[in-house]
Design an enzyme around this catalytic site. Sequence first.
Site, PDB file in Angstrom:
ATOM      1  N   THR A  54      39.475 -55.373  49.406  1.00  0.00           N
ATOM      2  CA  THR A  54      38.555 -54.671  50.298  1.00  0.00           C
ATOM      3  C   THR A  54      38.198 -55.629  51.439  1.00  0.00           C
ATOM      4  O   THR A  54      38.266 -56.853  51.262  1.00  0.00           O
ATOM      5  CB  THR A  54      37.303 -54.193  49.545  1.00  0.00           C
ATOM      6  OG1 THR A  54      36.663 -55.317  48.935  1.00  0.00           O
ATOM      7  CG2 THR A  54      37.661 -53.169  48.474  1.00  0.00           C
ATOM      8  N   SER A  56      35.610 -57.103  53.229  1.00  0.00           N
ATOM      9  CA  SER A  56      34.744 -58.280  53.112  1.00  0.00           C
ATOM     10  C   SER A  56      35.198 -59.210  52.000  1.00  0.00           C
ATOM     11  O   SER A  56      35.199 -60.433  52.161  1.00  0.00           O
ATOM     12  CB  SER A  56      33.295 -57.861  52.867  1.00  0.00           C
ATOM     13  OG  SER A  56      32.784 -57.219  54.011  1.00  0.00           O
ATOM     14  N   CYS A  57      35.578 -58.634  50.875  1.00  0.00           N
ATOM     15  CA  CYS A  57      36.003 -59.451  49.729  1.00  0.00           C
ATOM     16  C   CYS A  57      37.251 -60.255  50.075  1.00  0.00           C
ATOM     17  O   CYS A  57      37.348 -61.447  49.790  1.00  0.00           O
ATOM     18  CB  CYS A  57      36.278 -58.565  48.508  1.00  0.00           C
ATOM     19  SG  CYS A  57      34.877 -57.532  48.027  1.00  0.00           S
ATOM     20  N   HIS A  58      38.211 -59.579  50.693  1.00  0.00           N
ATOM     21  CA  HIS A  58      39.521 -60.175  50.967  1.00  0.00           C
ATOM     22  C   HIS A  58      39.481 -61.177  52.125  1.00  0.00           C
ATOM     23  O   HIS A  58      40.089 -62.243  52.036  1.00  0.00           O
ATOM     24  CB  HIS A  58      40.524 -59.057  51.270  1.00  0.00           C
ATOM     25  CG  HIS A  58      41.928 -59.519  51.424  1.00  0.00           C
ATOM     26  ND1 HIS A  58      42.643 -60.062  50.380  1.00  0.00           N
ATOM     27  CD2 HIS A  58      42.757 -59.506  52.492  1.00  0.00           C
ATOM     28  CE1 HIS A  58      43.867 -60.373  50.805  1.00  0.00           C
ATOM     29  NE2 HIS A  58      43.951 -60.039  52.076  1.00  0.00           N
TER      30      HIS A  58
END
Length: 168
Positions: A54, A56-58
């Site tokens: 996703t 922000s996560c990535h």
Amino acid sequence: MVANIGDVIPDAKFKYIPYTEESIDVCGVPVTLNAHSEWKNKKVVIISVPGAFTPSCHMKHLPPFIEKAQEIHDKGVDVIAFLSANDPFVLSAWGKSHNSDGSIIFISDTYAEFSKQLGLEADLTDKGMGLRTSRYALIIDDLKIRYVKKEEPGQLEVSSAEAILANI
């Protein structure tokens, strides 16, 4: 229950695919990690994200941990684990996409069971993602929570690599 400092973590079992040189080009086989038996007498950092790959996560959350993993380990952390409700194959691929060398493990919190027990799940049904793990950070020492912080929506502060380094 909402997790508090001093609480013992739930006796959880996670699935993950251990890093090996051979597993770089193949899927690997998921194994079970029993938190209570494998993390007893260890210092563990758990970073929970709503989903691998996703935005922000990535792009924002994982890369600084890849960069600073050795620095975190040098401060006495035995295990750095990224946790998500994604399956272990997706989490393994996510680690590989960032050239993770095994200094971070990617563990599957299937159905957000562990996070629910901590009061740290996220219902993202309205976004088409169902029940997930929230974005949060735990620092655990001998199975006891020493740091627990949940991010406000859209934020990346209390679970950042810098926040973890400041609180180890």
